[in-house]
Design a protein around this motif. Structure first.
Motif, PDB file in Angstrom:
ATOM      1  N   UNK A  34      30.912  41.317  47.443  1.00 23.73           N
ATOM      2  CA  UNK A  34      31.630  42.092  46.531  1.00 23.73           C
ATOM      3  C   UNK A  34      32.452  42.993  46.831  1.00 23.73           C
ATOM      4  N   UNK A  35      33.200  42.920  47.895  1.00 17.66           N
ATOM      5  CA  UNK A  35      33.993  44.025  48.536  1.00 17.66           C
ATOM      6  C   UNK A  35      35.560  43.744  47.790  1.00 17.66           C
ATOM      7  N   UNK A  36      35.607  42.557  47.180  1.00 15.45           N
ATOM      8  CA  UNK A  36      36.922  42.079  46.595  1.00 15.45           C
ATOM      9  C   UNK A  36      37.967  41.543  47.555  1.00 15.45           C
ATOM     10  N   UNK A  37      37.344  40.742  48.492  1.00 17.44           N
ATOM     11  CA  UNK A  37      38.139  39.908  49.498  1.00 17.44           C
ATOM     12  C   UNK A  37      39.072  38.915  48.753  1.00 17.44           C
ATOM     13  N   UNK A  38      38.447  38.082  47.800  1.00 12.17           N
ATOM     14  CA  UNK A  38      39.413  37.249  47.251  1.00 12.17           C
ATOM     15  C   UNK A  38      40.457  37.707  46.388  1.00 12.17           C
ATOM     16  N   UNK A  39      40.276  38.934  45.679  1.00  6.59           N
ATOM     17  CA  UNK A  39      41.155  39.772  44.921  1.00  6.59           C
ATOM     18  C   UNK A  39      42.154  40.206  45.791  1.00  6.59           C
ATOM     19  N   UNK A  40      41.901  40.665  47.171  1.00  5.89           N
ATOM     20  CA  UNK A  40      42.715  41.225  48.100  1.00  5.89           C
ATOM     21  C   UNK A  40      43.709  40.093  48.449  1.00  5.89           C
ATOM     22  N   UNK A  41      43.196  39.090  48.837  1.00  3.89           N
ATOM     23  CA  UNK A  41      44.180  38.037  49.347  1.00  3.89           C
ATOM     24  C   UNK A  41      45.156  37.285  48.311  1.00  3.89           C
ATOM     25  N   UNK A  42      44.510  37.378  47.035  1.00  3.98           N
ATOM     26  CA  UNK A  42      45.512  37.079  45.971  1.00  3.98           C
ATOM     27  C   UNK A  42      46.466  37.989  45.705  1.00  3.98           C
ATOM     28  N   UNK A  43      46.123  39.349  45.906  1.00  2.00           N
ATOM     29  CA  UNK A  43      47.087  40.293  45.620  1.00  2.00           C
ATOM     30  C   UNK A  43      48.168  40.483  46.640  1.00  2.00           C
ATOM     31  N   UNK A  44      47.848  40.277  48.020  1.00  2.00           N
ATOM     32  CA  UNK A  44      48.917  40.254  48.992  1.00  2.00           C
ATOM     33  C   UNK A  44      49.605  39.073  49.110  1.00  2.00           C
TER      34      UNK A  44
END
Length: 204
Positions: A34-44
């Motif tokens: 739940x750390x937000x890894x997918x969101x991180x990848x999508x953002x960068x």
């Protein structure tokens, strides 16, 4: 490397024979479910649909390979840890898959370990750092969800992360927010530096 302009899913793999066979540099991203890894990848990557953002932690069970900027490098997204309700058989499969990748993947340039800035690292986070250190991998620390922490608490939260992980107070941590886009330039800078070097050093 400039901002990421092209990012595309390539393949999923469990075993070594399924990995892409070439010499393109790779970067691996790890973190709690739940750390937000997918969101991180999508953002960068400036691509909201690149990595699947699941409402059910632990859905990713394979190594997912993504081509970046027409093969200047690749991203490797791995299963989250900590909250996934998976069987012991799946846990053993995960451990075997990660051992194989970290131990033998010559393409791997660095690992980005994502941590939730709001909380002290969990035992799973500590174990993951020690696991990566065991393989003498270059590690970049990313603190996610910065927008949910007051500015007055940032220094305190960073110190808590480093002390819990038993790292030097001088160890770099990139503060990242998918909302304000804070930290993107630093992440891209790290990627660019690592793509252009053959050295493998422990960032921490």
């Amino acid at each position: 490397m400039e901002r990421i302009k092209q990012a595309q899913f390539l393949t999923s793999a469990i075993k070594e024979e399924q990995w892409p066979q070439d010499e393109i540099p790779e970067f691996c991203f790890v973190g709690r479910s739940n750390v937000g890894k997918s969101t991180f990848l999508n953002t960068i990557c400036n691509n909201g649909k690149l990595a699947r953002v699941s409402q059910t932690p632990g859905k990713t069970q394979m190594l997912n390979f993504f081509t970046i900027n027409n093969n200047i490098c690749r991203f490797v997204d791995v299963p989250g840890y900590g909250f996934a309700k998976v069987s012991n058989e799946k846990k053993i499969q995960f451990a075997t898959m990660m051992d194989e990748y970290f131990q033998s993947r010559k393409n791997l340039k660095a690992v980005f370990l994502l941590l939730d800035l709001r909380h002290a690292p969990s035992k799973d986070d500590i174990d993951m750092l020690e696991y990566l250190q065991h393989y003498h991998l270059k590690i970049h620390l990313i603190a996610t969800k910065v927008d949910k922490v007051k500015n007055s608490q940032l220094v305190k939260k960073k110190k808590l992360i480093l002390s819990t992980l038993k790292l030097s107070t001088n160890t770099p941590i990139i503060l990242f927010s998918s909302i304000s886009k804070q930290g993107i330039d630093l992440v891209i800078s790290k990627l660019a530096d690592d793509v252009n070097t053959d050295e493998v050093e422990l960032e921490t």
